[in-house]
Design a protein around this motif. Structure first.
Motif, short mmCIF file in Angstrom:
data_model
loop_
_atom_site.label_atom_id
_atom_site.label_comp_id
_atom_site.label_asym_id
_atom_site.label_seq_id
_atom_site.Cartn_x
_atom_site.Cartn_y
_atom_site.Cartn_z
N GLN A 108 0.74 -1.33 0.08
CA GLN A 108 -0.04 0.15 -0.02
C GLN A 108 0.87 1.30 -0.25
O GLN A 108 2.03 1.24 0.30
CB GLN A 108 -1.04 0.02 1.19
N PRO A 127 -5.69 7.32 -1.70
CA PRO A 127 -5.08 6.14 -1.36
C PRO A 127 -5.90 4.99 -2.27
O PRO A 127 -7.17 5.15 -2.49
CB PRO A 127 -5.29 5.85 0.25
N HIS A 129 -6.70 0.74 -2.15
CA HIS A 129 -6.51 -0.18 -1.03
C HIS A 129 -6.20 -1.39 -2.14
O HIS A 129 -7.03 -2.26 -2.55
CB HIS A 129 -7.72 -0.41 -0.39
N CYS A 135 -5.01 0.33 3.19
CA CYS A 135 -3.85 1.53 3.58
C CYS A 135 -3.96 1.76 4.96
O CYS A 135 -4.96 1.39 5.72
CB CYS A 135 -4.12 2.52 2.93
N MET A 137 -4.99 3.77 7.41
CA MET A 137 -5.79 4.74 7.59
C MET A 137 -5.38 5.77 8.63
O MET A 137 -5.95 7.09 8.58
CB MET A 137 -7.43 4.24 7.59
N MET A 151 -9.58 13.68 1.01
CA MET A 151 -9.00 12.16 0.64
C MET A 151 -10.30 11.50 -0.09
O MET A 151 -11.37 11.49 0.18
CB MET A 151 -9.05 11.59 1.94
N GLU A 153 -10.80 7.70 -1.37
CA GLU A 153 -10.39 6.29 -1.38
C GLU A 153 -10.59 5.80 -2.64
O GLU A 153 -11.93 5.74 -2.96
CB GLU A 153 -10.91 5.58 -0.11
N ALA A 155 -11.39 2.52 -3.43
CA ALA A 155 -11.63 1.11 -3.00
C ALA A 155 -12.28 -0.02 -3.88
O ALA A 155 -12.76 -0.98 -3.60
CB ALA A 155 -12.54 1.28 -1.60
N VAL A 168 -13.37 -0.17 4.67
CA VAL A 168 -12.90 1.00 3.81
C VAL A 168 -13.68 1.80 2.97
O VAL A 168 -14.80 1.35 2.81
CB VAL A 168 -11.54 0.54 3.14
N GLY A 172 -12.56 8.64 3.67
CA GLY A 172 -12.15 9.47 2.91
C GLY A 172 -13.27 10.64 2.83
O GLY A 172 -14.56 10.19 3.47
N ALA A 175 -15.28 7.93 -1.35
CA ALA A 175 -14.70 6.73 -1.92
C ALA A 175 -15.42 5.89 -2.93
O ALA A 175 -16.47 6.26 -3.09
CB ALA A 175 -14.65 5.85 -0.74
#
Ligand code: PLP
Length: 366
Positions: A108, A127, A129, A135, A137, A151, A153, A155, A168, A172, A175
């Motif tokens: 990650q 990020p 995953h 990741c 977090m 953020m 994400e 995912a 997840v 953020g 996401a």
């Protein structure tokens, strides 16, 4: 012996009945009850306040970025070791992707590499995953708070993955998930967006449907898109959520079979590290020696076993080439193989794969 693909959807339960219901009722487009049922069930499972469905995981990222106001002049920090959609969607907003390195152990994004890449133009971090492992977090949340960054994400690969028990995609500002045919939960093609605030979720819903006004017919008050999911896709998605425990359990059993079957070889499996639930979207192995990777894949292919290499680092691709050594991303990319990872694999299949892999390494003198 039969061919073993790298992935196969697990279309059990009510999938066929629900699709037939769409056909017989005529609700085949992007209206119909399966859409809201799927969105609500998905949000519930993730522990998110709401979710909005879209036509695939790529437009999900684009929609989230646009809804958060990311655009020209902004920099978005993203790991180079990711699927190209993470990067393309940043470019499509007019923003600049800034590539960072990854961590050897988890695969990650490396929080230290993110810190080193922050400039006055950084607006957000993305990020990813990767392969289903979350990741860090805690570290990423701290960076966002300290530097006032958004953020998003990605995912796409991490449905059913958790950090400290929390799903997840709920960390953020927004996401995104993918439901492509090889994902843990599939709708054929499809995606989902989560957002922390009602305002951003409202913008996602507005922008995914041509920016149509609520007050006036055929009045569009923003430059927008048709990113909607169909009721048929949502019907499949809902049926998948109903059998999710079975899918997750089967995938964990496959990962465990590889962990035990491939112990004490010059490689490691991609195991959970830290306070995580790793969904094992992909069951990866990372070889000690990159020189053996392609020959080993050929050996497996000759035995009817399909594999995938790890993604090439995005910053080395022609349309997004960027400076930077990013040695861990390069090294992982050269050493990684994704093995067949689907829920329908039997113990006999995983035994055959482990045995063939061992023979391959032996033949290579590894
Ligand atoms: C990390 C990542 N991001 C985004 C996507 C894009 O999703 P889709 O293929 O549904 O457009 C994928 C798809 O595999 C992915 O792996």
């Amino acid at each position: 012996m039969g061919r073993i693909p790298v992935y196969e959807p697990y279309l059990k339960g009510n999938a066929q009945a629900y699709v037939n219901e769409c056909m017989t009722t005529g609700w085949i487009s992007s209206r119909g009850s399966f859409i809201s049922r799927f969105e609500e069930a998905f949000a519930d499972y993730c522990g998110a306040p709401a979710a909005t469905s879209v036509s695939n995981g790529t437009v999900a990222i684009h929609l989230a970025l646009v809804a958060l106001g990311i655009g020209p002049g902004d920099e978005v920090i993203v790991p180079s070791l990711t699927y190209v959609a993470s990067v393309n969607t940043i470019l499509q907003t007019g923003a600049t992707p800034v590539f960072v390195d990854s961590l050897e152990e988890t695969l990650q994004v490396d929080p230290a590499s993110i810190r080193a890449a922050i400039t006055p133009r950084t607006r957000a971090i993305m990020p990813v995953h990767l392969y289903g492992h979350p990741c860090d977090m805690d570290a990423l949340g701290a960076i966002c708070r300290e530097h006032g960054l958004l953020m998003i994400e990605d995912a796409a690969e991490a449905f059913a993955s958790r950090w400290e028990g929390r799903h997840v995609g709920t960390f953020g500002d927004a996401a995104t998930f993918s439901f492509f045919g090889n994902k843990t939960v599939t709708t054929g093609e499809g995606g989902m967006v989560l957002a922390r605030s009602d305002e951003v979720m409202g913008r996602c819903r507005h922008l995914k449907s041509q920016g149509v006004s609520k007050e006036r017919e055929y009045w569009h008050d923003a430059l927008a898109y048709n990113y909607r999911m169909t009721n048929i896709q949502a019907a499949i998605g809902l049926s998948q959520l109903e059998i999710l425990p079975e899918i997750v359990e089967r995938k964990q059993a496959v990962a465990e079979a590889y962990r035990t079957g491939l112990a004490n070889l010059p490689l490691r499996t991609h195991d959970p590290v830290g306070p995580v639930t790793h969904s094992q979207w992909m069951c990866s192995v990372i070889l000690n020696d990159a020189a053996h990777r392609d020959a080993l894949r050929r050996h497996l292919a000759e035995a009817g076993i399909e594999t995938r290499p790890f993604f090439p680092p995005a910053h080395t691709m022609p349309h997004c080439r960027a400076e930077g050594a990013l040695p861990v991303a390069r090294s992982l990319s050269a050493r990684g193989i994704n093995l067949p990872s689907y829920p329908g694999l039997s113990p006999a299949d995983t035994d055959r794969i482990c045995e063939t892999l061992k023979q391959g390494l032996l033949a290579l003198g590894a």
